[in-house]
Design a protein around this motif. Structure first.
Motif, PDB file in Angstrom:
ATOM      1  N   LYS A   1     -30.302  53.367  44.758  1.00  0.00           N
ATOM      2  CA  LYS A   1     -30.888  53.829  46.015  1.00  0.00           C
ATOM      3  C   LYS A   1     -31.703  55.102  45.807  1.00  0.00           C
ATOM      4  CE  LYS A   1     -30.441  52.100  49.331  1.00  0.00           C
ATOM      5  NZ  LYS A   1     -31.276  51.013  49.916  1.00  0.00           N
ATOM      6  N   ALA A   2     -31.230  55.960  44.901  1.00  0.00           N
ATOM      7  CA  ALA A   2     -31.917  57.230  44.670  1.00  0.00           C
ATOM      8  C   ALA A   2     -33.321  57.035  44.108  1.00  0.00           C
ATOM      9  CB  ALA A   2     -31.093  58.109  43.734  1.00  0.00           C
ATOM     10  N   VAL A   3     -33.529  55.938  43.367  1.00  0.00           N
ATOM     11  CA  VAL A   3     -34.856  55.692  42.789  1.00  0.00           C
ATOM     12  C   VAL A   3     -35.690  54.735  43.638  1.00  0.00           C
ATOM     13  CG1 VAL A   3     -33.973  56.115  40.468  1.00  0.00           C
ATOM     14  CG2 VAL A   3     -34.120  53.758  41.304  1.00  0.00           C
ATOM     15  N   GLY A   4     -35.154  54.344  44.802  1.00  0.00           N
ATOM     16  CA  GLY A   4     -35.940  53.503  45.703  1.00  0.00           C
ATOM     17  C   GLY A   4     -35.775  52.017  45.495  1.00  0.00           C
ATOM     18  N   ALA A   5     -34.704  51.601  44.837  1.00  0.00           N
ATOM     19  CA  ALA A   5     -34.421  50.173  44.663  1.00  0.00           C
ATOM     20  C   ALA A   5     -33.430  49.704  45.719  1.00  0.00           C
ATOM     21  CB  ALA A   5     -33.869  49.914  43.266  1.00  0.00           C
ATOM     22  N   LYS A   6     -33.299  48.394  45.868  1.00  0.00           N
ATOM     23  CA  LYS A   6     -32.270  47.815  46.724  1.00  0.00           C
ATOM     24  C   LYS A   6     -31.028  47.550  45.892  1.00  0.00           C
ATOM     25  CE  LYS A   6     -35.278  45.497  50.096  1.00  0.00           C
ATOM     26  NZ  LYS A   6     -35.618  44.189  50.719  1.00  0.00           N
ATOM     27  N   ALA A   7     -29.861  47.645  46.528  1.00  0.00           N
ATOM     28  CA  ALA A   7     -28.600  47.437  45.816  1.00  0.00           C
ATOM     29  C   ALA A   7     -27.809  46.312  46.458  1.00  0.00           C
ATOM     30  CB  ALA A   7     -27.771  48.716  45.799  1.00  0.00           C
ATOM     31  N   ALA A   8     -27.420  45.344  45.643  1.00  0.00           N
ATOM     32  CA  ALA A   8     -26.532  44.265  46.060  1.00  0.00           C
ATOM     33  C   ALA A   8     -25.238  44.401  45.279  1.00  0.00           C
ATOM     34  CB  ALA A   8     -27.168  42.904  45.793  1.00  0.00           C
ATOM     35  N   VAL A   9     -24.117  44.112  45.909  1.00  0.00           N
ATOM     36  CA  VAL A   9     -22.822  44.246  45.227  1.00  0.00           C
ATOM     37  C   VAL A   9     -21.947  43.033  45.493  1.00  0.00           C
ATOM     38  CG1 VAL A   9     -22.838  46.773  45.344  1.00  0.00           C
ATOM     39  CG2 VAL A   9     -21.750  45.456  47.185  1.00  0.00           C
ATOM     40  N   THR A  10     -21.069  42.761  44.537  1.00  0.00           N
ATOM     41  CA  THR A  10     -19.957  41.846  44.772  1.00  0.00           C
ATOM     42  C   THR A  10     -18.670  42.664  44.754  1.00  0.00           C
ATOM     43  OG1 THR A  10     -19.605  41.333  42.420  1.00  0.00           O
ATOM     44  CG2 THR A  10     -21.150  39.941  43.635  1.00  0.00           C
ATOM     45  N   ALA A  11     -17.739  42.295  45.613  1.00  0.00           N
ATOM     46  CA  ALA A  11     -16.413  42.902  45.642  1.00  0.00           C
ATOM     47  C   ALA A  11     -15.468  41.911  46.294  1.00  0.00           C
ATOM     48  CB  ALA A  11     -16.425  44.235  46.396  1.00  0.00           C
ATOM     49  N   GLY A  12     -14.151  42.162  46.182  1.00  0.00           N
ATOM     50  CA  GLY A  12     -13.177  41.149  46.583  1.00  0.00           C
ATOM     51  C   GLY A  12     -12.521  41.340  47.929  1.00  0.00           C
TER      52      GLY A  12
ATOM     53  N   ALA B   1     -25.283  50.381  49.724  1.00  0.00           N
ATOM     54  CA  ALA B   1     -25.534  48.989  49.324  1.00  0.00           C
ATOM     55  C   ALA B   1     -26.174  48.207  50.470  1.00  0.00           C
ATOM     56  CB  ALA B   1     -24.239  48.322  48.879  1.00  0.00           C
ATOM     57  N   ASP B   2     -27.210  47.455  50.142  1.00  0.00           N
ATOM     58  CA  ASP B   2     -27.964  46.696  51.142  1.00  0.00           C
ATOM     59  C   ASP B   2     -27.438  45.279  51.326  1.00  0.00           C
ATOM     60  OD1 ASP B   2     -30.414  48.627  51.448  1.00  0.00           O
ATOM     61  OD2 ASP B   2     -30.182  48.352  49.287  1.00  0.00           O
ATOM     62  N   ILE B   3     -26.905  44.684  50.254  1.00  0.00           N
ATOM     63  CA  ILE B   3     -26.467  43.286  50.271  1.00  0.00           C
ATOM     64  C   ILE B   3     -25.009  43.263  49.830  1.00  0.00           C
ATOM     65  CG2 ILE B   3     -26.866  40.974  49.339  1.00  0.00           C
ATOM     66  CD1 ILE B   3     -29.756  42.034  48.616  1.00  0.00           C
ATOM     67  N   LEU B   4     -24.132  42.759  50.693  1.00  0.00           N
ATOM     68  CA  LEU B   4     -22.691  42.777  50.453  1.00  0.00           C
ATOM     69  C   LEU B   4     -22.185  41.357  50.277  1.00  0.00           C
ATOM     70  CD1 LEU B   4     -21.782  45.301  53.302  1.00  0.00           C
ATOM     71  CD2 LEU B   4     -22.368  45.829  50.914  1.00  0.00           C
ATOM     72  N   ILE B   5     -21.530  41.091  49.137  1.00  0.00           N
ATOM     73  CA  ILE B   5     -21.087  39.735  48.816  1.00  0.00           C
ATOM     74  C   ILE B   5     -19.604  39.756  48.463  1.00  0.00           C
ATOM     75  CG2 ILE B   5     -21.424  37.740  47.297  1.00  0.00           C
ATOM     76  CD1 ILE B   5     -24.258  38.938  46.708  1.00  0.00           C
ATOM     77  N   ASN B   6     -18.811  39.031  49.241  1.00  0.00           N
ATOM     78  CA  ASN B   6     -17.384  38.881  48.939  1.00  0.00           C
ATOM     79  C   ASN B   6     -17.240  37.719  47.968  1.00  0.00           C
ATOM     80  OD1 ASN B   6     -14.611  38.207  48.922  1.00  0.00           O
ATOM     81  ND2 ASN B   6     -14.336  39.064  50.972  1.00  0.00           N
ATOM     82  N   TYR B   7     -16.974  38.034  46.694  1.00  0.00           N
ATOM     83  CA  TYR B   7     -16.965  36.979  45.676  1.00  0.00           C
ATOM     84  C   TYR B   7     -15.815  35.997  45.857  1.00  0.00           C
ATOM     85  CZ  TYR B   7     -13.332  39.659  43.166  1.00  0.00           C
ATOM     86  OH  TYR B   7     -12.184  40.329  42.827  1.00  0.00           O
ATOM     87  N   ARG B   8     -14.816  36.339  46.668  1.00  0.00           N
ATOM     88  CA  ARG B   8     -13.712  35.411  46.924  1.00  0.00           C
ATOM     89  C   ARG B   8     -14.097  34.345  47.947  1.00  0.00           C
ATOM     90  NH1 ARG B   8      -9.210  37.768  44.602  1.00  0.00           N
ATOM     91  NH2 ARG B   8      -9.254  40.056  44.433  1.00  0.00           N
ATOM     92  N   GLU B   9     -15.112  34.637  48.754  1.00  0.00           N
ATOM     93  CA  GLU B   9     -15.482  33.734  49.841  1.00  0.00           C
ATOM     94  C   GLU B   9     -16.918  33.248  49.776  1.00  0.00           C
ATOM     95  OE1 GLU B   9     -14.712  35.973  53.370  1.00  0.00           O
ATOM     96  OE2 GLU B   9     -12.534  36.086  53.018  1.00  0.00           O
ATOM     97  N   GLN B  10     -17.752  33.907  48.984  1.00  0.00           N
ATOM     98  CA  GLN B  10     -19.183  33.572  48.957  1.00  0.00           C
ATOM     99  C   GLN B  10     -19.648  33.371  47.522  1.00  0.00           C
ATOM    100  OE1 GLN B  10     -19.967  37.331  51.120  1.00  0.00           O
ATOM    101  NE2 GLN B  10     -21.309  36.105  52.450  1.00  0.00           N
TER     102      GLN B  10
ATOM    103  N   GLY C   1     -18.806  46.151  42.597  1.00  0.00           N
ATOM    104  CA  GLY C   1     -19.519  47.254  43.224  1.00  0.00           C
ATOM    105  C   GLY C   1     -18.645  48.415  43.643  1.00  0.00           C
ATOM    106  N   SER C   2     -17.344  48.191  43.818  1.00  0.00           N
ATOM    107  CA  SER C   2     -16.459  49.273  44.251  1.00  0.00           C
ATOM    108  C   SER C   2     -15.788  49.990  43.086  1.00  0.00           C
ATOM    109  CB  SER C   2     -15.375  48.729  45.199  1.00  0.00           C
ATOM    110  OG  SER C   2     -14.548  47.791  44.513  1.00  0.00           O
ATOM    111  N   SER C   3     -16.099  49.600  41.862  1.00  0.00           N
ATOM    112  CA  SER C   3     -15.536  50.262  40.685  1.00  0.00           C
ATOM    113  C   SER C   3     -16.215  51.611  40.474  1.00  0.00           C
ATOM    114  CB  SER C   3     -15.735  49.392  39.442  1.00  0.00           C
ATOM    115  OG  SER C   3     -17.130  49.289  39.137  1.00  0.00           O
ATOM    116  N   GLY C   4     -15.737  52.372  39.504  1.00  0.00           N
ATOM    117  CA  GLY C   4     -16.397  53.626  39.181  1.00  0.00           C
ATOM    118  C   GLY C   4     -17.844  53.416  38.799  1.00  0.00           C
TER     119      GLY C   4
END
Length: 327
Positions: free
Chosen positions: A161-172, A185-194, A148-151
């Motif tokens: 978000k601009a079109v009215g959807a929810k956004a979930a991301v994985t990042a380290g 982003a609405d849902i934040l997931i640390n892929y190293r821990e979750q 999620g933090s990439s370009g």
């Protein structure tokens, strides 16, 4: 002119800033005097000898650029010398000049400076074509973006978000997740821990993600299918986690789900032009209004492309790393 050449495949040190012949725009092409380019994972693969340009493309790396129109080839209309533009490329962005098919040009959006615009073509075309043109993300649905933090990730979050959807991301890292949250982003997931399958299930009340944008490929294939909602769509755009995976077709059938896999670089010119036109119609107004912005981590001189590649390979960035040309 000068360009980044690759005399022999290898590490970042294989990138050499050298004098080369100027490109000449052919029929339907525009010559762009480059202000900046951006580093993409595909550039790293090309440097390593694993991702050669398609036939007829520039041998130099660089899949996007910004700059000014310097000359028009035969049968080009709608553009003039001096226009500030950015462009989707099959190669050649790491150079002082590049010839671009006119259908792959975009005007620099209002409110975005010329150099920063180099961060836009590849991410906007990749996200819009995969998430919206193929996977048809709709308002109220949930998009899961790996990296999620990439370009691409930072743009995907903003467009969802601009079109009215929810956004979930994985990042380290917590820092990268915090930046994703700042972008909406609405849902934040640390892929190293979750475990992202468990976290998506909890966050959606067991429904799953309607669309998943995946850069990992084989490593995440099985779990991506598990994380999909009924009628979900998995869009694969990379193979950072390998090229061959095992697919449980029964699970796919149960969810009535779909999987697509695409790349931009080798597509026919007509397909690229269609995507670029859609991006100009749908994304450029969002950029002009300020609701969506390119995310740039840092900019280095193009002659320091090796240093930029090291940063991207180490994932030591958020958003895009730019390479700039000084005159």
């Amino acid at each position: 002119m000068y360009a980044i050449t690759i005399p022999e495949p290898g590490g970042p040190e294989a990138l050499v800033w050298d004098e080369v012949p100027d490109p000449v725009p052919g029929e339907g092409e525009v010559l762009v005097e480059v202000a900046a380019s951006a580093v993409n994972r595909a550039d790293i693969l090309q440097r390593q000898g694993f991702y050669n340009p398609p036939p007829g493309a520039s041998p130099y790396p660089g899949l996007e650029c910004s700059g000014r129109v310097a000359a028009l080839g035969p049968d080009v209309s709608g553009w003039a010398v001096g226009d500030e533009v950015c462009a989707l490329l099959a190669g050649g962005g790491y150079a002082e000049k590049v010839a671009v098919p006119a259908g792959q040009l975009l005007p620099v959006p209002d409110g975005v400076d010329l150099r920063t615009a180099a961060a836009l073509p590849e991410v906007t075309c990749t996200v819009w074509s995969n998430v919206f043109m193929i996977a048809h993300l709709r308002p109220g649905e949930t998009l899961l973006v790996h990296g999620g933090s990439s370009g691409i990730g930072t743009m995907a979050v903003q467009l969802a978000k601009a079109v009215g959807a929810k956004a979930a991301v994985t990042a380290g890292t917590p820092e990268k997740l915090e930046r994703c949250a700042e972008l909406g982003a609405d849902i934040l997931i640390n892929y190293r821990e979750q475990d992202f399958v468990e976290e998506i299930e909890k966050a959606t009340g067991g429904a799953g993600a309607d669309v998943i944008l995946d850069n990992m490929g084989a490593k995440y294939l099985e779990r991506n299918v598990q994380a999909l909602a009924v009628n979900g769509r998995l869009a694969i755009i990379g193979m950072q986690g390998g090229a061959k995976g095992e697919l449980n077709i029964g699970a796919l059938l149960t969810k009535r789900a779909a999987i697509s896999a695409t790349s931009l670089r080798a597509r026919p010119l007509e397909e690229k032009a269609t995507i670029v036109a859609a991006v100009r119609e749908h994304v450029w107004p969002l950029l002009a209004a300020g609701g969506v912005r390119p995310v740039v981590d840092r900019a280095l001189p193009m002659s320091d492309a090796a240093a930029a590649h090291r940063i991207v390979e180490e994932s030591g960035h958020i958003g895009k790393v730019l390479l700039t040309v000084s005159r």
